[in-house]
Design an enzyme around this catalytic site. Sequence first.
Site, short mmCIF file in Angstrom:
data_model
loop_
_atom_site.label_atom_id
_atom_site.label_comp_id
_atom_site.label_asym_id
_atom_site.label_seq_id
_atom_site.Cartn_x
_atom_site.Cartn_y
_atom_site.Cartn_z
N HIS A 133 0.85 -1.19 0.00
CA HIS A 133 0.00 0.00 0.00
C HIS A 133 0.89 1.25 0.00
O HIS A 133 2.12 1.14 0.00
CB HIS A 133 -1.01 -0.02 1.16
CG HIS A 133 -0.40 -0.13 2.53
ND1 HIS A 133 0.44 0.84 3.05
CD2 HIS A 133 -0.50 -1.07 3.49
CE1 HIS A 133 0.81 0.50 4.27
NE2 HIS A 133 0.26 -0.68 4.56
N HIS A 159 3.89 1.55 2.44
CA HIS A 159 5.11 0.87 2.02
C HIS A 159 5.81 1.69 0.92
O HIS A 159 7.02 1.84 0.90
CB HIS A 159 4.82 -0.52 1.43
CG HIS A 159 4.08 -1.45 2.35
ND1 HIS A 159 2.83 -1.93 2.06
CD2 HIS A 159 4.43 -2.01 3.52
CE1 HIS A 159 2.43 -2.76 3.02
NE2 HIS A 159 3.38 -2.81 3.93
N CYS A 168 0.51 -10.41 21.88
CA CYS A 168 -0.38 -10.08 20.76
C CYS A 168 0.02 -10.95 19.59
O CYS A 168 1.15 -10.86 19.12
CB CYS A 168 -0.30 -8.60 20.39
SG CYS A 168 -1.20 -8.22 18.85
N CYS A 177 0.97 -8.79 16.46
CA CYS A 177 2.32 -8.20 16.57
C CYS A 177 3.38 -9.28 16.66
O CYS A 177 4.54 -9.02 16.38
CB CYS A 177 2.46 -7.34 17.82
SG CYS A 177 1.51 -5.83 17.83
N CYS A 216 -3.91 -4.86 22.87
CA CYS A 216 -2.62 -4.53 22.25
C CYS A 216 -2.59 -3.03 21.93
O CYS A 216 -3.53 -2.52 21.34
CB CYS A 216 -2.45 -5.34 20.97
SG CYS A 216 -1.16 -4.67 19.91
N HIS A 269 -2.77 -2.82 17.91
CA HIS A 269 -3.95 -3.35 17.22
C HIS A 269 -5.26 -3.11 17.95
O HIS A 269 -6.33 -3.31 17.37
CB HIS A 269 -3.79 -4.85 17.00
CG HIS A 269 -2.67 -5.18 16.05
ND1 HIS A 269 -1.40 -5.47 16.47
CD2 HIS A 269 -2.63 -5.22 14.70
CE1 HIS A 269 -0.64 -5.70 15.43
NE2 HIS A 269 -1.34 -5.55 14.35
N LYS A 296 -4.69 5.75 10.78
CA LYS A 296 -3.67 4.85 10.27
C LYS A 296 -4.34 3.85 9.31
O LYS A 296 -5.43 3.40 9.56
CB LYS A 296 -3.04 4.10 11.45
CG LYS A 296 -1.83 3.28 11.09
CD LYS A 296 -1.20 2.69 12.37
CE LYS A 296 0.13 2.01 12.08
NZ LYS A 296 0.08 0.82 11.26
N LYS A 322 -5.84 -3.07 7.38
CA LYS A 322 -6.72 -3.99 6.67
C LYS A 322 -8.11 -3.96 7.26
O LYS A 322 -9.10 -3.99 6.56
CB LYS A 322 -6.18 -5.42 6.79
CG LYS A 322 -5.12 -5.77 5.79
CD LYS A 322 -4.81 -7.25 5.91
CE LYS A 322 -3.66 -7.64 5.01
NZ LYS A 322 -3.24 -9.02 5.21
ZN LIG Z 1 -0.68 -6.13 18.26
#
Ligand SMILES: [Zn+2]
Length: 505
Positions: free
Chosen positions: A18, A21, A126, A129, A144, A147, A295, A298
């Site tokens: 995306h 990156h 997590c 992660c 987390c 996330h 941010k 997905k």
């Molecule tokens: Zn995480």
Amino acid sequence: MARFYVTTPIYYVNDAPHIGHAYTTVTADALARWHRLLGDETWFLTGTDEHGLKVAQSAEAAGRTPEEQAAVNSARFRETWAALDIDYDDFIRTTEPRHYAATQALLQKAHDNGFIELDSYEGPYCVACEAYYAEAELVDGNLCPIHLRPVELFKEENYFFRLSRFQDRLLDWIAVNPGAITPEAKRNEVLGFIRQGLEDVSMTRTSLSWGVPVPWAPGHVFYVWYDALINYATAIGYGTDDERFHRWWPAVHHLIGKDILRFHCVYWPAMLMAAGEDPPAHVHVHGFLLVGGEKMSKTRLNQIAPADLLPEFGVDGFRYHFLRDQQFGPDGDFSYEGMVARYNADLANNFGNLAARVATVVARACGGIGPAPSPDSVLAPVAAAVVADAGAAWGHVAPSEALDETWRLIREANAYLEANEPWKAAPGPAVDAVLGDALEVLRIVAVLASPAIPRAAAALWARLGLPGSPTDVHVPDGLAWGGYPGGLPVEKGDPLFPRLATPGS
Ligand SMILES: [Zn+2]
């Protein structure tokens, strides 16, 4: 000869490429291109991170082996980089034999030196992660912090990296090398984390087999993060070509996002110290590329693929936006409207107009043959200052500033044409002098802008009648005023950056 070794993070193969990156990768590519202009020996590394639980799980879901899954997804990154004219020297995959060899060699050394030991650990983990967190780091007690999803309580008997023993050495390293982590706010964040006290970290897993085997302990594989970091050493010959490794190391420039700050500025330097190597010389940290203030993720379905923007903006328009509009360091907010506005203002108008109007008047007043610049042009000192300032900005990893400087020269040249109006004057020496000066500005701009907009820079170069390409010029000496020789056929051609319709109009 100076050397420049630049890296992007290796991208996790479970992600689809995306614009986040692309932002880091285009920045690394432009820096590498700039250093090649300087004549530096340059090595630009990118690649994919292919181990870990998430890859094994997604392979199973797709009915593939982890090897097949990694190969399919890694190829998507290479295709994306090809579409964005990313000119890397090496693309590393962590599933390659060379990477297994380097990982095992480096961590065996750390083990031999007594910094990796068997121990047991229990804590909140997590899965997304693939990392343990301290209780205090969790959000609302069990989420987390990255996330915002519930963590799980894990207990394992594993090999532990004795990170706790590196606290003082890491603090000394940063004190002696204050420029090792930029910007300063990120250095302070790292210092704060280290000063809180470092805990040993679980470095191996027995619960899965998709990883690099631990050479001294059958049944264990290295946890994905520790193998991934070593890619930067693998690619320059760690464990196989010591002379080559030490030619490039430690003078590396790692470009990273702030979410992986701790891995690159605490764990990685300590792992290198444990193996008897120096920590990385430079870690340049950038913020998140936000979309609508959030941010990309997905789960939020707000990821934008480069392929969504390329048809409209072209490769150079895409690259220019991320280098010019997103400052390297703070968070940036992507907006389509902002991208169109920048494209039209800088590329279609300022850059495109200068090129087009000069070619038009050269055709009318000079029979299509470009006149030479005057040695004492008012634009000469402006160009010299811009070359120096843009170079300094590239040197401190500020592409946005470097391009702003370059466009200062374009704006000055457009103003000079407006003041002299060569399109109104009768052909003669006065008009020739003005056009020669403008052609010399275009020559200099083609070189200075080539790291950002390589295609347009090469096209402009050809239209000016210059031989070779802008990347043949040695910077800065090749940009001294007066390099445009005159007497060359100048071509107008189609607009280099056709104007885009403004959204909503
Ligand atoms: Zn995480």
